[in-house]
Design an enzyme around this catalytic site. Sequence first.
Site, PDB file in Angstrom:
ATOM      1  CE  LYS A 184     -30.870  -9.262  26.146  1.00 15.17           C
ATOM      2  NZ  LYS A 184     -32.199  -9.368  25.501  1.00 15.17           N
ATOM      3  N   PRO A 220     -27.308  -1.286  27.527  1.00 14.85           N
ATOM      4  CG  PRO A 220     -26.200   0.084  29.100  1.00 14.85           C
ATOM      5  CD  PRO A 220     -26.880   0.109  27.742  1.00 14.85           C
ATOM      6  CB  VAL A 279     -41.894 -20.777  16.559  1.00 13.46           C
ATOM      7  CG1 VAL A 279     -40.788 -19.974  15.893  1.00 13.46           C
ATOM      8  CG2 VAL A 279     -43.171 -20.719  15.718  1.00 13.46           C
ATOM      9  CB  ALA A 333     -32.671 -12.947  24.251  1.00 11.67           C
TER      10      ALA A 333
END
Length: 536
Positions: free
Chosen positions: A78, A100, A45, A50
């Site tokens: 990230k 965050p 896939v 992330a």
Amino acid sequence: MGEPVTSITIVGGGTAGWLAATFLRSKIAPKIKVTLIESPNVPTVGVGEATVPHMPVTLREMGIDDREFMRRCNASFKMGVMFNDWNIDHKGRFIRYMNPFASPPRLEGVDVGHYFQAYGAGSRDFVRSFSPMVDLFEAYKGPISLKGPEKDPMPRAGYAYHLDAVKFAGLMAEIGRERGVEHILDDVDDVELSDTGHVAALHLREGGRRAVQLVIDCTGFRGMIIQKALGEPFVDYSDYLGNNRAMALPIPHPDPKKIRAATQSTALGAGWSWAVPLFNRIGTGYVFSSAHRTDDQAAEEFLAHLGDTAPKGSEPRVIPMRIGRSRRAWVKNCIALGLSGGFIEPLESTAIHMIDMGLRWLLEYFPSQDYEAPTRNAYNMVSDDLFNEVRDFICLHYRLGNRTDDPYWIDARTELKISDRLEHLLDLWQYQLPSRLDVPHAHLFTHKVFTAVLLGKRVYEMGYGAEKLNHPFAMSEKLWKEFLKKSAARNKAVVAYKADHRQTLLYFRGEMNAAAPATSHLGEVATSGDFEPVLF
């Protein structure tokens, strides 16, 4: 107790299969053989790009070189997820907030969320009241400083990675083979069960019958072994989560010199669009409900959202999603990881983390060849807990939405089920902010994360509970104002000190000549911060 397991067979490649093979080969005794059987005819896939803040820990434990990982996987940093347009304010304007990778502190023993809710923070939202992450995001800066930690106002920042999933699987495969994983390219045509219902052998198209001991099913949505061969039921989550299709499209950076250090999730008419900024491109997509949009309608809406950033003639790749999980992750001598074990929509980037945790739990509950029921039951219990926790946290985003511009958002809020646990928590949080007592056994989402969502969505201003909750704590408004003043100065200093995100990536890729101190090594920064690795 039975004979020791001396062989682990992984069926399926991709991120799940190769992360499993390489992780296990890196952690288990050399006498235990690890084999991966991968079909040459089944594509992966390859959408998930992330991760969450445990990923740096995992790479370090596996002995993966930081620079090679960053370069080979076009990885970027990230610092959290920016949510756009999921809620509206009193004037009907869209709200934007960040979850965050930074833990809200306590002020005189009280979570700062109580101070924020009681006294506000002027024009600053909740995250900005204690963290520089939003400011770093807007300045195109990342969590790393190339100047060294000595004068860094935030020397230890929490972060995860964005990565190219296909390239990551390729890197894992290369490292795994180098470390001794046996790699077989062949199709599994049949699964042979023993008289006791265990997987006895796999019948390969070219290689014939292959006896197995412990088997890990990484065959994706097919669930070839756990569901088709062993008959384990699939638990459908469609009553809880309405999105069942996705479309993906890579796009170029509008400005290659400016790379965001956070994922973005933007709510559209019948779902939400992700933006994952890699070094070389942005991974984008639209997760939506087929009950509210056809594929053509969704593609039109998605391309309109992208505007000029989408190359002319772009055609997004449509991916059906099966939302739910195998009732049990471990059945007999088979453990399901990745999509075969289950999938909850990618809003929280949990897919790779759940593979990671499944592997760690296997090491904790490693069986003999009797595959003892207590061991399997313990594994399945923690697996259930994590799936339910992730499902509930995602459901929270929809249940606390307040958009009315499309039937999708009304249905998501009023028609979809939530668990008894989440219903209890939402009833409770109308009267008080989340407490650690409410979620004492969080695998990933602590009470502080729930607080960030509630205050980020500004639900108390919009009629969820009392706008001003009752706070039993002795809280000094003067102390809070002093905290805000110091926090604003620190945020400004952090933004000034941290490096440009793209420049940081160039350095770690070995493409920038400027010298940086050894203390900027990713592993050291990632695992010793003043953040909580389970925060988000």
